[in-house]
Design a protein around this motif. Structure first.
Motif, PDB file in Angstrom:
ATOM      1  N   ASP A  94      -0.270   6.967  -1.154  1.00 26.16           N
ATOM      2  CA  ASP A  94      -1.600   7.455  -1.517  1.00 26.16           C
ATOM      3  C   ASP A  94      -2.693   6.490  -1.092  1.00 26.16           C
ATOM      4  O   ASP A  94      -3.840   6.610  -1.537  1.00 26.16           O
ATOM      5  N   ASN A  95      -2.296   5.474  -0.293  1.00 28.94           N
ATOM      6  CA  ASN A  95      -3.230   4.474   0.217  1.00 28.94           C
ATOM      7  C   ASN A  95      -3.854   3.652  -0.914  1.00 28.94           C
ATOM      8  O   ASN A  95      -5.034   3.293  -0.873  1.00 28.94           O
ATOM      9  N   LYS A  96      -3.036   3.346  -1.922  1.00 27.65           N
ATOM     10  CA  LYS A  96      -3.472   2.515  -3.038  1.00 27.65           C
ATOM     11  C   LYS A  96      -2.665   1.226  -3.052  1.00 27.65           C
ATOM     12  O   LYS A  96      -1.483   1.214  -2.708  1.00 27.65           O
ATOM     13  N   THR A  97      -3.301   0.137  -3.468  1.00 26.24           N
ATOM     14  CA  THR A  97      -2.597  -1.136  -3.594  1.00 26.24           C
ATOM     15  C   THR A  97      -1.712  -1.091  -4.827  1.00 26.24           C
ATOM     16  O   THR A  97      -2.170  -0.750  -5.921  1.00 26.24           O
ATOM     17  N   GLU A  98      -0.455  -1.437  -4.645  1.00 28.74           N
ATOM     18  CA  GLU A  98       0.541  -1.232  -5.693  1.00 28.74           C
ATOM     19  C   GLU A  98       1.377  -2.494  -5.891  1.00 28.74           C
ATOM     20  O   GLU A  98       1.760  -3.168  -4.927  1.00 28.74           O
ATOM     21  N   GLN A 158      -6.099   1.945 -11.769  1.00 28.58           N
ATOM     22  CA  GLN A 158      -6.239   3.368 -12.076  1.00 28.58           C
ATOM     23  C   GLN A 158      -4.937   4.003 -12.551  1.00 28.58           C
ATOM     24  O   GLN A 158      -4.969   4.961 -13.315  1.00 28.58           O
ATOM     25  N   GLU A 159      -3.816   3.458 -12.103  1.00 27.63           N
ATOM     26  CA  GLU A 159      -2.532   4.116 -12.355  1.00 27.63           C
ATOM     27  C   GLU A 159      -1.553   3.108 -12.950  1.00 27.63           C
ATOM     28  O   GLU A 159      -1.439   1.972 -12.484  1.00 27.63           O
ATOM     29  N   THR A 206       0.864  -1.189   0.000  1.00 29.16           N
ATOM     30  CA  THR A 206       0.000   0.000   0.000  1.00 29.16           C
ATOM     31  C   THR A 206       0.893   1.229   0.000  1.00 29.16           C
ATOM     32  O   THR A 206       1.701   1.427   0.908  1.00 29.16           O
ATOM     33  N   ASN A 217      -7.873  -6.609  -7.207  1.00 28.37           N
ATOM     34  CA  ASN A 217      -7.944  -5.397  -6.392  1.00 28.37           C
ATOM     35  C   ASN A 217      -6.755  -4.467  -6.608  1.00 28.37           C
ATOM     36  O   ASN A 217      -6.539  -3.537  -5.842  1.00 28.37           O
ATOM     37  N   SER A 239     -10.075  -2.491 -10.873  1.00 21.89           N
ATOM     38  CA  SER A 239      -9.709  -1.421  -9.933  1.00 21.89           C
ATOM     39  C   SER A 239      -8.484  -0.636 -10.385  1.00 21.89           C
ATOM     40  O   SER A 239      -8.089   0.341  -9.741  1.00 21.89           O
ATOM     41  N   GLU A 279      -4.590  -1.454  -7.837  1.00 26.23           N
ATOM     42  CA  GLU A 279      -4.904  -0.092  -8.261  1.00 26.23           C
ATOM     43  C   GLU A 279      -3.751   0.583  -8.992  1.00 26.23           C
ATOM     44  O   GLU A 279      -3.965   1.431  -9.854  1.00 26.23           O
ATOM     45  N   VAL A 280      -2.496   0.194  -8.642  1.00 18.25           N
ATOM     46  CA  VAL A 280      -1.316   0.785  -9.280  1.00 18.25           C
ATOM     47  C   VAL A 280      -0.417  -0.341  -9.765  1.00 18.25           C
ATOM     48  O   VAL A 280      -0.035  -1.225  -8.985  1.00 18.25           O
TER      49      VAL A 280
END
Length: 817
Positions: free
Chosen positions: A436-440, A483-484, A433, A458, A481, A460-461
């Motif tokens: 930015d509190n995103k799973t990476e 996004q990046e 995490t 799940n 999910s 996100e990055v």
């Protein structure tokens, strides 16, 4: 006489070398064997039978006319012409004369025909196989045969050409069924991936072979029971196939590297080609010479030989001799000449094949057409020549070899190996995490993107770094999910269906590149992109607009971050000015020559110009009426005279000027009345003017790492001040007015010359962080306990100074939660 076993060495080569012998070389080998048999047969006859039989010629008999003189006949007291006479010679004398006449009277060709034939045969054996023995060529041939054998035995070859390899490992990977080649037909993601595999490896299907027709889309696909044809000519009865096990995958991976190195080595020269031409020309010349003197020597062979003994060893001068092997040697010579003639014609045909066809170039066009693997490269020089030779043996060999020349095939193999190495569980362990509190998930220096990545729903990055020549498949659509996306020093292609998914989901894209040509062109299709980071050299022939010419297609782009070495704002950036709100340019020390393009960015709210070697604040900035944050850190600013024009920037709330060479703050800084955050850290400021404290909206003030000696009493005007940093200066005393800023939450006073803290510190009831390290304090005031929000962990001071507080106060600090 040589035996056949003794001659075997000259014509022997490895059995595997036969694939480099076209039919004409095999045919000439058989002709050579026939020549050897003729020579051996003639030599055997010469050893086992009498070579010549001679009798003395009496006086009166003419060897020229082959008639008797009548007077001589009477003198010998012979009654008739056919009467014999007694010579009184013993057997040893006859043998002596036989040998003498054989040596002196018989034509050399008639005597040495078997030996001549054997010598010729040896030369043919050596010249026809010389390139298999010569060090400069044999090493390449052996290496080629070795690699080809491994290619033929590799399970990856079978999979690439027929899709019939099964996986025997414990790795659980879904079985894949071959689908229709139309992208709209899909039963499940795994099945669709198999369809991509079939397309990739050249799987061809007829309309009758398609399964899961459009009318059956509502139900699950059933495994087909019909037979599928493969490009290799084989047939397999079902389409559910498994992939290679781990060991076979590693072997195939090593084989790809060997093929690349061998191709690089053999395409550099043409020693094999030239050696083959030379030995063929040598054989052709040799056959012509043999024919020339054999044809002239055969008619000179005689059955009856006239022998003259000038020494008179036996008392006779002339002898009548018969060459017993004349007839058989004549017949063998004719047979030998016919064989040589056929050999010559074959050599001439070989030369025609060499010079008529372009053997130094080899095209895999037919393989590309049959298999669908479009990236198989054409080859040249010795590599091409070897492939032409094995085509004469079996064209399937070159097709199987071509599998290991394809980057597409190699990438597919990498994916299989990655599936074993990077399991779903291992990838889950790499997920973190971020801030930015995103799973990476960060993938670094891998040969590809593991297929199991697409099963992490799940995520996100996704960060991809130093991953070359791979593609993002349609399976990424499972990551709803996402996004990046980070693409750092990668060359990545995106399949059409994957791009259709990414353009709706990706809002942040970060790209790092070494050369502008590495910027992925598919990024201009990301219609939903909000934030773009580009880091690398944007200059191509001193033109940046060429690189970013399609940037205007990103209609929803709000934030653009460039880290490059340009001299002016790229024209493509100006084209998106009407909707761009955030612009960051990190120029890595290269000086900006003009910033006039900023005038068109009227919607810009955040502008950051880092390391641009600016000496003054650009005047173009004052046209940005919507600007809220201006960051000019890491430049070469020495003066702030342009602050007089800040009255036009009524929305400016944040000004960052740290890491410059500013020596003083001008009085007209007060015109920037809307400022709420001011950063002047790491400059050369020595004095804080009173006008600075007229910025009554100021909430955040950083002036650390300067040469400031005092703080003005007018600081009390900053009633909304929350954060005050004046560390690493030369302040020796704190004014009481500082503690009227009762909203202070962070106060950084470390590394100054302070000797005491005023008791007024008790007014800072909201203080949460206080840094006092590196001063000359003797004690701490007990009033510090009134700062109810301050904890011991946030009170940064030497332990011995902290211990000057009363015990109960120290305990209170330690017990605060």
């Amino acid at each position: 006489m040589f035996s056949v076993v003794e001659l075997k060495y000259f014509g022997d080569q490895r059995a595997t070398f036969k694939i480099l012998k076209p039919w004409w070389d095999v045919f000439t080998d058989y002709l050579t064997i026939l020549m050897l048999m003729v020579a051996v047969f003639g030599g055997t006859l010469q050893i086992s039978t009498d070579k010549i039989i001679c009798v003395p010629v009496p006086e009166g008999f003419s060897m020229t006319t082959m008639q008797w003189n009548k007077s001589a006949l009477k003198g010998l007291k012979l009654n008739s012409f056919d009467s014999g006479f007694k010579t009184d010679l013993d057997r040893e004398q006859y043998n002596l004369m036989d040998q003498y006449c054989y040596d002196h009277a018989i034509q050399w060709y008639s005597k040495y025909f078997p030996y001549i034939a054997i010598i010729h045969t040896l030369v043919f054996l050596i010249s026809s196989n010389f390139w298999f023995k010569f060090p400069g060529t044999s090493s390449k041939i052996e290496h080629f045969i070795s690699i080809l054998g491994k290619c033929l035995d590799s399970q990856w070859t079978t999979k690439a050409l027929s899709e019939t390899v099964y996986e025997d490992s414990d790795l659980q990977i879904p079985q894949r069924t071959v689908l229709s080649t139309e992208p709209s037909v899909s039963c499940s993601l795994n099945l669709q991936q198999s369809s991509d595999t079939a397309l990739l490896l050249g799987q061809k299907e007829s309309s009758n072979d398609r399964i899961c027709e459009n009318e059956a889309q509502a139900s699950l696909c059933k495994p087909p029971s019909k037979t599928f044809k493969t490009v290799g000519g084989g047939v397999y009865g079902h389409a559910a196939v498994k992939i290679l096990d781990k060991k076979e995958g590693e072997q195939a991976k090593a084989l790809f590297e060997k093929v690349k190195k061998f191709r690089l080595h053999t395409e550099e020269g043409h020693i094999l080609y030239m050696m083959y031409i030379r030995q063929t020309i040598l054989r052709s010349v040799q056959t012509i010479l043999i024919l020339a003197y054999f044809v002239t020597r055969i008619p000179q062979m005689k059955h009856i030989v006239h022998c003259v003994d000038k020494i008179h060893i036996t008392g006779f001068t002339e002898f009548f001799c018969i060459h017993g092997l004349w007839r058989i040697f004549r017949m063998l010579s004719i047979v030998y000449v016919v064989v040589i003639f056929i050999y010559c014609i074959t050599c001439i045909y070989t030369l025609y094949w060499i010079f008529y066809f372009k053997l130094k170039e080899y095209s895999f066009a037919y393989v590309r057409e049959e298999t669908g693997i479009d990236d198989i490269p054409d080859v040249k020089n010795d590599f091409a020549f070897l492939l032409h030779l094995i085509d004469q043996y079996d064209k399937l060999y070159a097709r199987k070899f071509a599998v290991f020349l394809s980057d597409v095939s190699e990438n597919k193999l990498r994916q299989l190996n990655l599936s074993y190495e990077w399991t779903h569980e291992k990838l889950q362990q790499r997920i973190v995490t971020n801030e930015d509190n995103k799973t990476e998930l960060h993938l670094f220096m891998l040969p590809g993107i593991p297929n199991n990545v697409y099963d992490i729903y799940n995520l996100e990055v996704l960060k991809l770094e130093f991953i070359k020549d791979v593609s993002i498949s349609a399976a990424i659509s499972q990551q709803t999910s996402l996004q990046e996306l980070w693409v750092y020093n990668c060359i990545i292609k995106v399949e059409n269906r994957a791009l259709a998914f990414l353009k709706d989901t990706i809002t942040i894209l970060r790209v790092r590149f070494a050369n502008a040509y590495e910027i992925p062109q598919w990024m201009y299709c990301l219609k939903n992109l909000r934030e773009l980071h580009l880091e690398g050299n944007l200059l191509i022939d001193n033109k940046t607009s060429i690189v970013l010419q399609s940037l205007c297609d990103l209609e929803r782009l709000k934030s653009l971050h460039l880290k490059s070495n340009v001299t002016k704002i790229p024209a493509a950036v100006i084209d998106v000015a009407h909707h761009l709100q955030h612009l960051t340019i990190h120029n890595q020390g290269k000086k900006f020559t003009t910033l006039n393009g900023l005038r068109k960015m009227l919607c810009l709210s955040v502008l950051k110009l880092y390391n641009c070697d600016l000496e003054r604040i650009p005047s173009a900035i004052f046209s940005l009426s919507n600007l809220q944050e201006l960051d000019l850190k890491d430049n070469n600013l020495r003066t702030l005279e342009e602050l007089a024009s800040f009255q036009h920037l009524r929305k400016l709330t944040t000004l960052k000027l740290h890491h410059n060479k500013i020596t003083q703050i001008p009085l007209y800084i007060a015109k920037a009345s809307s400022l709420e955050m001011l950063y002047l850290t790491k400059n050369n400021i020595t004095f804080l003017p009173s006008n600075l404290f007229k910025l009554t909206r100021l909430r955040h003030l950083e002036i650390g790492h300067n040469n400031i000696t005092s703080i003005s009493t007018e600081i009390e005007q900053l009633e909304d001040l929350h954060y005050f940093d004046i560390e690493s200066n030369k302040v020796s005393e704190l004014p009481f007015e500082l503690f009227y800023c009762t909203k202070l939450r962070v106060l950084i006073l470390s590394h100054n010359l302070l000797t005491s803290i005023p008791p007024k510190v008790k007014n800072l009831t909201q203080l949460r962080q206080l840094d006092l390290k590196g001063n000359k304090l003797q004690y701490l005031p007990p009033e510090l306990a009134k700062c109810q929000c301050l904890k011991r962990s946030q009170l940064n001071v030497e332990e011995d100074i902290f211990n000057t507080l009363p015990y109960d106060i120290r305990e209170e600090f330690l017990n605060r939660i």
